[in-house]
Scaffold this active site. Structure first.
Site, short mmCIF file in Angstrom:
data_model
loop_
_atom_site.label_atom_id
_atom_site.label_comp_id
_atom_site.label_asym_id
_atom_site.label_seq_id
_atom_site.Cartn_x
_atom_site.Cartn_y
_atom_site.Cartn_z
N ASN A 63 0.85 -1.20 0.00
CA ASN A 63 0.00 0.00 0.00
C ASN A 63 0.88 1.25 0.00
O ASN A 63 2.10 1.15 -0.02
CB ASN A 63 -0.95 -0.02 1.20
CG ASN A 63 -0.18 -0.08 2.50
OD1 ASN A 63 0.55 0.84 2.83
ND2 ASN A 63 -0.31 -1.19 3.21
N PRO A 109 -2.52 -12.14 10.48
CA PRO A 109 -2.87 -11.95 11.90
C PRO A 109 -3.00 -10.45 12.18
O PRO A 109 -2.27 -9.65 11.60
CB PRO A 109 -1.66 -12.53 12.64
CG PRO A 109 -0.54 -12.52 11.67
CD PRO A 109 -1.16 -12.64 10.30
O1 PMT Z 1 2.90 6.18 6.51
P1 PMT Z 1 2.25 7.45 6.03
O2 PMT Z 1 2.39 7.65 4.55
O3 PMT Z 1 2.70 8.64 6.83
O4 PMT Z 1 0.68 7.29 6.26
C1 PMT Z 1 0.18 7.20 7.55
C2 PMT Z 1 -1.02 6.25 7.63
C3 PMT Z 1 -2.16 6.80 6.81
C4 PMT Z 1 -0.62 4.86 7.13
C5 PMT Z 1 -1.39 6.16 9.16
O5 PMT Z 1 -1.70 7.46 9.61
C6 PMT Z 1 -2.60 5.24 9.38
O6 PMT Z 1 -3.72 5.66 9.36
N1 PMT Z 1 -2.33 3.92 9.64
C7 PMT Z 1 -3.37 2.91 9.82
C8 PMT Z 1 -3.88 2.45 8.48
C9 PMT Z 1 -5.18 1.64 8.58
O7 PMT Z 1 -6.20 2.06 8.19
O8 PMT Z 1 -5.08 0.58 9.19
P2 PMT Z 1 -6.30 -0.52 9.36
O9 PMT Z 1 -7.63 0.07 9.37
O10 PMT Z 1 -6.02 -1.56 8.36
O11 PMT Z 1 -5.96 -1.03 10.79
C10 PMT Z 1 -6.40 -0.42 11.99
C11 PMT Z 1 -5.33 -0.54 13.02
O12 PMT Z 1 -4.97 -1.92 13.22
C12 PMT Z 1 -4.04 0.17 12.65
O13 PMT Z 1 -3.51 0.72 13.83
C13 PMT Z 1 -3.14 -0.95 12.13
O14 PMT Z 1 -1.75 -0.68 12.35
C14 PMT Z 1 -3.60 -2.13 12.96
N2 PMT Z 1 -3.47 -3.45 12.26
C15 PMT Z 1 -4.22 -3.68 11.15
C16 PMT Z 1 -4.14 -4.93 10.53
C17 PMT Z 1 -3.24 -5.89 11.06
N3 PMT Z 1 -3.13 -7.09 10.48
N4 PMT Z 1 -2.52 -5.61 12.14
C18 PMT Z 1 -2.61 -4.41 12.75
O15 PMT Z 1 -1.92 -4.16 13.74
#
Ligand code: PMT
Length: 412
Positions: free
Chosen positions: A215, A310
Site C-alpha cells: 500500500n 494476523p
Molecule cells: O505512513 P504514512 O504515509 O505517513 O501514512 C500514515 C497512515 C495513513 C498509514 C497512518 O496514519 C494510518 O492511518 N495507519 C493505519 C492504516 C489503517 O487504516 O489501518 P487498518 O484500518 O487496516 O488497521 C487499523 C489498526 O490496526 C491500525 O492501527 C493498524 O496498524 C492495525 N493493524 C491492522 C491490521 C493488522 N493485520 N494488524 C494491525 O496491527
C-alpha cells in the site's frame, strides 16, 4: 522559584524598529533570574546601541564573529554550548532565511548552527515581507525542526504605516513564551524510563519472486511519532515496514517486510512495552502461497487466493497485561464511525482517525487527526481534533495528548 532561575539565554537582536522593545525583554528575563547574553547583528546596532543592552544585561554585548577580544573570553562555540535557549527577538526575514538554509555568516547565525539549545523565534517585519512566499516557505522549513518554535508575529498597525501580521510580540508575551519553553523542557523527560513501541510504514506480501501486494504508506506518520516519543525521553522501539526514511536517532529499529514478520517482531518485545502505537498500514491479506518462480502471463485471467494476516494490534490489546494500546484508522469515508467501531472491536485505549485524501493520510508530509478514546467507565467516547498540520507537528501534539490522558496508568 522561577523556572528561568540560572538559565542561560542568548538573546539575538536583529535590525528592526522592534529592537527597542528587546531592551525591556532583557530586564524582564533578568528579573526572573536568567543570565542573558545579548548578540546583535550589524543592522540591529543601527537601531539600538550595544551599550543599552550591556547596561541592562550586565554582560558585554557580542556583535562580531571575528572579535579577538571577545573570543578570548568565551569563544563562539563555547557560547553556543553555554546557552539553554536561543531567543531571537526581533527576528528579521533575512536572519530567518539564513537559519532555514543553515548559513552562518555572522555571530548569531553561527551560534544557531553550533548550538543544540532550543530556538525561539519572534519575527518582526513589514506585513508584506512576512506574507511573501519566500518568507513563508522559510518559516515552514523552520517549523519542521523539532528544536524550533515561534512566538508571533502579532497583527496590527506597523511602524511603516501598514497594517497586518508582522509586529513583534510584546515583551510580556515573549517572557511567557520563554517560560513555557522551559516548562516544556522540564516536562520533556516525562516518558523517561517508559518504553514506547511504534509500528510504521507498509507491509509487503510477496506473490512471486518479482511481484508483491502493498500500500501507499510512507512511514512518515509513524517515524514522526517515534521522534516525538524520543523527545519526551522514552525508550523507543520502531518496527518498520520498508520505507525510504532515515530512522530517528536513538530509536531501536527493526526493519521487517511482511505482516507476519511485523507480528513476530512486535511479540519479541511486547512484554516490556508501556505504550503501543500502531501506525503501520498492515496488509490485511497475503497470498496463500508465494509462487517459487515468476508467474507467466499465459492465461487471460489469474486468480490469486488470499488468506487473512494476523491482526497485530488486536492480539496486543488482548494480552492480559496489555500496554496502553493505540490504533490508527485511515478511512476514505465515514471516518469517525469506522474509527469508533475499530476502537470497540479491537478493545483499544485510543484510536487515531485520519482521512485518506489527496492532501491527508498516506504519503504526504501533512495530515489532520481525530483522537477518540473511552471515558466514564468505558461507556462513552470522547474525541479531540488535531487540525491540519505537518505530521511532525501532529506527532508532538498526539504524544502530549497521550501523556495527559494516560498519565495515571503510566505512573502506576
Ligand atoms: O505512513 P504514512 O504515509 O505517513 O501514512 C500514515 C497512515 C495513513 C498509514 C497512518 O496514519 C494510518 O492511518 N495507519 C493505519 C492504516 C489503517 O487504516 O489501518 P487498518 O484500518 O487496516 O488497521 C487499523 C489498526 O490496526 C491500525 O492501527 C493498524 O496498524 C492495525 N493493524 C491492522 C491490521 C493488522 N493485520 N494488524 C494491525 O496491527
Amino acid at each position: 522559584m522561577s523556572v528561568l532561575k540560572n538559565k542561560n539565554i542568548i538573546l539575538g537582536v536583529c535590525g528592526g524598529i522592534a529592537a527597542y522593545k528587546s531592551a525591556e525583554l532583557v530586564r524582564l528575563l533578568i528579573k526572573q533570574g536568567a543570565q542573558v547574553q545579548v548578540v546583535m547583528t550589524n543592522s540591529a546596532t543601527e537601531y539600538v546601541t550595544p551599550l543599552t543592552f550591556q547596561a541592562l544585561s550586565g554582560k558585554e554585548v557580542r556583535t562580531a564573529l571575528f572579535d579577538l577580544g571577545a573570543e578570548a573570553g568565551m569563544g563562539h562555540i563555547e557560547l553556543a554550548r553555554w546557552a539553554d535557549l536561543i531567543l531571537i527577538a526581533p527576528a528579521t526575514a533575512n536572519t530567518m532565511a539564513k537559519i532555514a538554509l543553515g548559513m552562518a555568516d555572522d555571530l548569531l547565525t553561527t551560534l544557531c548552527l553550533a548550538s543544540n539549545a532550543p530556538l525561539l523565534i519572534a519575527p518582526a517585519m513589514n506585513q508584506q515581507m512576512w506574507r511573501n512566499e519566500a518568507t513563508q516557505s522559510n518559516v515552514e522549513i523552520l517549523k519542521q525542526r523539532n528544536s524550533v518554535s515561534f512566538c508571533g508575529p502579532a497583527e496590527g498597525i506597523q511602524a511603516c504605516g501598514d497594517s497586518g501580521p508582522g509586529r513583534m510580540e510584546e515583551p510580556d508575551g515573549l517572557l511567557k513564551s520563554v517560560i513555557d519553553e522551559f516548562d516544556v523542557q522540564a516536562e520533556k523527560k516525562c516518558l523517561k524510563g517508559k518504553k514506547v513501541l511504534i509500528t510504521a510504514g507498509p507491509t509487503i506480501e510477496d506473490i512471486d519472486p518479482v511481484r508483491y501486494m502493498s500500500n501507499r504508506s510512507s512511514g512518515k506518520m509513524g517515524y514522526a511519532i517515534a521522534q516525538a516519543a524520543l523527545n519526551l525521553g522514552a525508550d523507543v522501539f520502531l518496527i518498520s515496514g520498508p520505507t525510504a526514511l532515515e530512522a530517528p536517532e536513538g530509536a531501536k529499529v527493526f526493519m521487517v517486510r511482511s505482516a507476519r514478520q511485523m507480528y513476530d517482531a512486535v511479540f519479541e518485545v511486547i512484554d516490556s512495552i508501556d505504550i503501543f502505537i500502531a501506525t503501520a498500514a498492515v496488509a490485511d491479506y497475503r497470498p496463500v502461497e508465494k509462487v517459487g518462480q515468476k508467474i507467466k502471463k499465459n492465461t487471460d485471467k489469474l486468480n490469486i487466493e488470499l488468506v487473512k494476516n494476523p491482526d497485530i494490534l488486536t492480539a496486543v490489546a488482548a494480552l492480559p497485561q496489555k500496554p496502553i494500546s493505540i490504533g490508527f484508522a485511515a478511512e476514505t469515508n465515514d471516518v469517525e464511525s469506522y474509527a469508533k467501531s475499530k476502537l470497540e472491536r479491537k478493545n483499544l485505549d485510543m484510536i487515531v482517525a485520519n482521512k485518506v485524501s489527496e492532501t491527508e493520510g498516506f504519503e504526504g508530509d501533512n495530515n489532520a487527526l481525530q483522537l477518540l478514546w473511552r471515558v466514564q467507565n468505558n461507556k462513552e467516547i470522547s474525541s479531540k481534533k488535531l487540525p491540519y498540520a505537518t505530521k511532525k507537528e501532529l506527532a508532538k501534539q498526539l504524544m502530549n495528548e497521550i501523556v495527559l490522558l494516560f498519565i495515571k496508568e503510566l505512573k502506576s
